[in-house]
Motif scaffolding. Sequence first.
Motif, mmCIF file in Angstrom:
data_model
loop_
_atom_site.group_PDB
_atom_site.id
_atom_site.type_symbol
_atom_site.label_atom_id
_atom_site.label_comp_id
_atom_site.label_asym_id
_atom_site.label_seq_id
_atom_site.Cartn_x
_atom_site.Cartn_y
_atom_site.Cartn_z
ATOM 1 N N TYR A 25 0.824 -1.205 0.000
ATOM 2 C CA TYR A 25 0.000 0.000 0.000
ATOM 3 C C TYR A 25 0.860 1.258 0.000
ATOM 4 N N TYR A 26 0.342 2.286 -0.624
ATOM 5 C CA TYR A 26 1.044 3.576 -0.621
ATOM 6 C C TYR A 26 1.022 4.154 0.784
ATOM 7 N N VAL A 27 2.172 4.655 1.214
ATOM 8 C CA VAL A 27 2.220 5.172 2.589
ATOM 9 C C VAL A 27 1.711 6.599 2.708
ATOM 10 N N LEU B 180 -10.651 1.126 5.236
ATOM 11 C CA LEU B 180 -11.404 -0.103 5.064
ATOM 12 C C LEU B 180 -11.047 -0.831 3.763
ATOM 13 N N GLY B 181 -10.713 -0.056 2.724
ATOM 14 C CA GLY B 181 -10.367 -0.678 1.443
ATOM 15 C C GLY B 181 -9.106 -1.513 1.555
ATOM 16 N N THR B 182 -8.061 -0.940 2.119
ATOM 17 C CA THR B 182 -6.808 -1.697 2.239
ATOM 18 C C THR B 182 -6.974 -2.808 3.286
ATOM 19 N N ALA B 183 -7.790 -2.538 4.298
ATOM 20 C CA ALA B 183 -8.048 -3.581 5.305
ATOM 21 C C ALA B 183 -8.753 -4.777 4.658
ATOM 22 N N TYR B 184 -9.603 -4.483 3.696
ATOM 23 C CA TYR B 184 -10.389 -5.533 3.036
ATOM 24 C C TYR B 184 -9.467 -6.562 2.374
ATOM 25 N N THR B 185 -8.527 -6.073 1.573
ATOM 26 C CA THR B 185 -7.611 -6.999 0.899
ATOM 27 C C THR B 185 -6.774 -7.748 1.932
ATOM 28 N N THR B 186 -6.340 -7.032 2.959
ATOM 29 C CA THR B 186 -5.459 -7.641 3.953
ATOM 30 C C THR B 186 -6.204 -8.736 4.726
ATOM 31 N N LEU C 172 4.581 -2.165 2.141
ATOM 32 C CA LEU C 172 4.343 -0.764 1.793
ATOM 33 C C LEU C 172 5.147 -0.321 0.590
ATOM 34 N N ASP C 173 4.495 0.524 -0.185
ATOM 35 C CA ASP C 173 5.066 1.074 -1.409
ATOM 36 C C ASP C 173 5.516 2.490 -1.047
ATOM 37 N N GLU C 174 6.808 2.699 -0.961
ATOM 38 C CA GLU C 174 7.280 3.922 -0.310
ATOM 39 C C GLU C 174 8.007 4.904 -1.229
ATOM 40 N N ASP D 236 9.528 -0.872 -9.539
ATOM 41 C CA ASP D 236 10.063 -1.042 -8.186
ATOM 42 C C ASP D 236 9.067 -1.838 -7.326
ATOM 43 N N ALA D 237 7.817 -1.367 -7.295
ATOM 44 C CA ALA D 237 6.840 -1.931 -6.351
ATOM 45 C C ALA D 237 6.489 -3.385 -6.663
ATOM 46 N N LEU D 238 6.235 -3.673 -7.940
ATOM 47 C CA LEU D 238 5.798 -5.031 -8.280
ATOM 48 C C LEU D 238 6.837 -6.078 -7.880
ATOM 49 N N THR D 239 8.101 -5.653 -7.946
ATOM 50 C CA THR D 239 9.174 -6.614 -7.659
ATOM 51 C C THR D 239 9.194 -7.039 -6.187
ATOM 52 N N ASN D 240 8.435 -6.334 -5.334
ATOM 53 C CA ASN D 240 8.443 -6.701 -3.902
ATOM 54 C C ASN D 240 8.102 -8.165 -3.673
ATOM 55 N N TYR D 241 7.250 -8.710 -4.579
ATOM 56 C CA TYR D 241 6.768 -10.067 -4.347
ATOM 57 C C TYR D 241 7.895 -11.104 -4.441
ATOM 58 N N VAL D 242 8.959 -10.756 -5.177
ATOM 59 C CA VAL D 242 10.100 -11.686 -5.210
ATOM 60 C C VAL D 242 11.286 -11.159 -4.403
ATOM 61 N N LEU E 175 -3.510 -11.174 -4.488
ATOM 62 C CA LEU E 175 -4.788 -10.470 -4.380
ATOM 63 C C LEU E 175 -4.559 -8.997 -4.671
ATOM 64 N N VAL E 176 -5.427 -8.444 -5.485
ATOM 65 C CA VAL E 176 -5.348 -7.006 -5.788
ATOM 66 C C VAL E 176 -6.759 -6.464 -5.925
ATOM 67 N N GLY E 177 -6.895 -5.153 -5.763
ATOM 68 C CA GLY E 177 -8.167 -4.526 -6.095
ATOM 69 C C GLY E 177 -8.228 -4.394 -7.610
ATOM 70 N N LYS E 178 -9.438 -4.282 -8.143
ATOM 71 C CA LYS E 178 -9.573 -4.248 -9.608
ATOM 72 C C LYS E 178 -8.884 -3.022 -10.206
ATOM 73 N N ASP E 179 -8.636 -1.998 -9.364
ATOM 74 C CA ASP E 179 -7.988 -0.776 -9.852
ATOM 75 C C ASP E 179 -6.558 -1.013 -10.344
ATOM 76 N N ILE E 180 -5.920 -2.039 -9.814
ATOM 77 C CA ILE E 180 -4.515 -2.229 -10.193
ATOM 78 C C ILE E 180 -4.294 -3.583 -10.869
ATOM 79 N N LYS F 123 -17.824 6.521 -2.810
ATOM 80 C CA LYS F 123 -16.426 6.105 -2.884
ATOM 81 C C LYS F 123 -15.745 6.559 -1.593
ATOM 82 N N MET F 124 -14.820 5.736 -1.116
ATOM 83 C CA MET F 124 -14.104 6.139 0.097
ATOM 84 C C MET F 124 -13.081 7.191 -0.247
ATOM 85 N N SER F 125 -13.120 8.295 0.427
ATOM 86 C CA SER F 125 -12.048 9.251 0.175
ATOM 87 C C SER F 125 -11.935 10.194 1.352
HETATM 88 O O1 ME8 Z 1 -2.218 0.846 -5.581
HETATM 89 N N1 ME8 Z 1 -12.166 -1.139 -2.018
HETATM 90 O O2 ME8 Z 1 -1.553 1.139 -3.397
HETATM 91 P P1 ME8 Z 1 -2.873 1.670 -2.696
HETATM 92 C C1 ME8 Z 1 -11.466 -2.266 -2.089
HETATM 93 N N2 ME8 Z 1 0.941 0.925 -4.080
HETATM 94 N N3 ME8 Z 1 -10.139 -2.315 -2.028
HETATM 95 C C2 ME8 Z 1 -9.483 -1.168 -1.888
HETATM 96 C C3 ME8 Z 1 -10.152 0.073 -1.799
HETATM 97 C C4 ME8 Z 1 -11.568 0.051 -1.863
HETATM 98 N N4 ME8 Z 1 -12.294 1.131 -1.777
HETATM 99 N N5 ME8 Z 1 -9.229 1.037 -1.665
HETATM 100 C C5 ME8 Z 1 -8.022 0.422 -1.660
HETATM 101 C C6 ME8 Z 1 -1.363 0.868 -4.713
HETATM 102 N N6 ME8 Z 1 -8.166 -0.903 -1.783
HETATM 103 C C7 ME8 Z 1 0.043 0.453 -5.054
HETATM 104 C C8 ME8 Z 1 0.077 -1.063 -5.168
HETATM 105 S S1 ME8 Z 1 1.388 -3.346 -5.558
HETATM 106 C C9 ME8 Z 1 2.833 -3.793 -6.285
HETATM 107 C C10 ME8 Z 1 1.418 -1.607 -5.548
HETATM 108 C C11 ME8 Z 1 -7.092 -1.917 -1.789
HETATM 109 O O3 ME8 Z 1 -2.480 2.105 -1.329
HETATM 110 C C12 ME8 Z 1 -7.077 -2.734 -3.071
HETATM 111 O O4 ME8 Z 1 -6.360 -3.919 -2.841
HETATM 112 O O5 ME8 Z 1 -3.575 2.636 -3.571
HETATM 113 C C13 ME8 Z 1 -6.271 -1.853 -3.988
HETATM 114 O O6 ME8 Z 1 -5.772 -2.548 -5.095
HETATM 115 C C14 ME8 Z 1 -5.192 -1.415 -3.051
HETATM 116 O O7 ME8 Z 1 -5.852 -1.235 -1.783
HETATM 117 C C15 ME8 Z 1 -4.547 -0.114 -3.519
HETATM 118 O O8 ME8 Z 1 -3.734 0.351 -2.509
#
Ligand code: ME8
Length: 665
Positions: free
Chosen positions: A19-21, A27-33, A56-58, A234-240, A261-266, A301-303
């Motif tokens: 996640y971006y710091v 709740l969105g990032t918590a959901y994936t976690t 974290l993506d820093e 940089d960020a994607l490579t974290n997985y390896v 696992l990723v959100g559909k946005d990425i 939308k959460m913001s």
């Molecule tokens: O995209 N609903 O980080 P990010 C569901 N650093 N999931 C949500 C959400 C929502 N409203 N908001 C966030 C980045 N998420 C990059 C990723 S990976 C190599 C780099 C979750 O902090 C969901 O998993 O913006 C989404 O893909 C991720 O947080 C985006 O987190």
Amino acid sequence: MSQHEGTSGRPYYVTTPIYYVNDVPHLGTAYTTIAADVFARFQRLRGRRVRFQTGLDEHGQKIAEAAEAAGAEPRAFVDRMAGPFREAWAALNATPDDFIRTTEPRHQRVVQALWSRIAERGDIYKGMYEDWYCTACEGYYTEKDLVDGKCPVHDRPATKMSSESYFFRLSAYRDRLLALYRERPDFVLPQTRMNEVERFVEAGLRDLSISRCNFKWGIPVPGDADHVMYVWFDALTNYVSALGGEGAPDYATWWPADVQLVGKDILRFHAVYWPAFLIAGGLPPPQHVFAHGWLTINGQKMSKSLRNVVEPRRLAETYGVDPVRYYLMREVNFGLDGDFSHGALVGRINADLANDLGNLLNRTIALVEKLAGGVVPPAGEPGERERALRGFAERTAVQAADDLEHYRPHRALEAIWALCGEANRFVDAAAPWALAKAGRTAELHAVLYAVLEALRWIGRMCLPVLPTKAAVLLERVGDSGPARWPSVWGELPAGVKVVRGEPLFPRIDGEREAELARQLGLETGPGASAVVGAAARGPSSSGPAAEAAPSASAASAAPLAYEDFGKLELRIARVLAAEKVPKADKLMRLSVDAGEAEPRTIVAGIALRYEPAELVGKRVVLLANLAPRKLRGIESCGMLLAATHDGRPSVLTVEDEIPPGTRVS
Ligand code: ME8
């Protein structure tokens, strides 16, 4: 953090995005976690060695700008922001085995090695870059992608960038990516997302700019101090990189990951760029990339600007960690969009947790105390009823395991709750109090044993989602065996004391609910109450809404408690087929896709107003959890919502192509 190891089976590696710091955990990032944690815990229960990674993506311009706005050096800024993420995930009882930060040297080393490898193979070259950049996405758009000159995702002006850049030869990977998708049609899950990705790649790929020279906050490009790497490389490579990179023992054990696992946005970054980088570096792509849907709050939308970012820690402090985990995994069809609503959360707590599960446990313990001296009785000779309950439990365990294996936690929970219902009915039908009165002790013991054993199975199956409460439940029914997914009926040892205790999940009454909602700033919006008004009339009507055609206005409806609204499962359904019911003027029989494994049959009183063909393909609103009801001999499983004016029903539809199964709130 310790590595959790099971004793058998193939290793299982699950990741979340890093996640971006610049943001706080929400709740969105918590959901994936939480979802990743559920799958990790499930696989541990199955005896697999598991590695669950988050982080974290820093780096990147977005973080550099956030640091500047906060008046801090980037390094100090990211160090400060990392703490709340670790704390939030711990507070939600997530159990990652590794937490990687992209500013760590172990990461930087592997990213640079991957870059050099790809460069040596000739797939990185230097050129001039010109395109539209959105800092919020850290992504580029062509002129035609922009909407009125603005980023299509963030609705913010994009900036034209022209500079020297290194490029990754992505265009050369089109065919290899398509071959990957065709060989492994489940590479991207759910299937609909795979189709989207495939169409995107088929349309052709442009080379990707993967370096920047206008700022410094990134990993230096090997051999060129003027450039830092594009944050996604940089960020994607974290997985390896967290595995130590190619050649490291952990890499050999864990890569390729079982699921990312990723959100559909990425998704595009993970399903197109990431496998292309890996293939270019001679590394295998992950097994699956699963894109889940987007969570909204009361439909918004959460913001941060809307001030509706729910802090997961506060939510968990207020309602308990397990109820929040349960709600998120149960309420939203994993893969589709979903809405978080306070009312629905409280509804789930009261109906599913306190009532269905909590009461089953309480009444069972009370019966065992009263009728069997407070200890697990001998199983004795099971009768037909006990065998049926056992069969139900066994089928549930197979079904729920399959659902969790295939990333359908909502379905797994649905199956487990069906077993709760069955166990409750079993107690009612077996009437142990009557058996005791009649002195039929052997039968009484068989009944009590069977329901305790069913509870043990339920508790075991709930461990991934409700780690704390399920453990308490297991303790109360006398189960102290190793934490494993249940598979052998009858393992609960007789003679062990059961434990009475406080209710597992206290009910939240209306007053307290409103107070909690206020404290969290989560009052339901006006949109939601409009739906409450419409939906509340349905069940009290004499048949399907459209048939009963009540003309009462919303204003005349009695006020409805939030918890009652939460009990209504309103979902989008797509009409697959429709036909008039013979000899019933008003009735239409519909087959609808409600996002479930099989279509549902609905009977609605709309035949005087609609022709069957008009309805096919429409997206309608379905009250999905209404008890089935027979109309003219046809079982109707749910109710369509409709408004009736001057005696003419008008079915509620949605304009956008919202996927069937999406919750309406
Ligand atoms: O995209 N609903 O980080 P990010 C569901 N650093 N999931 C949500 C959400 C929502 N409203 N908001 C966030 C980045 N998420 C990059 C990723 S990976 C190599 C780099 C979750 O902090 C969901 O998993 O913006 C989404 O893909 C991720 O947080 C985006 O987190």
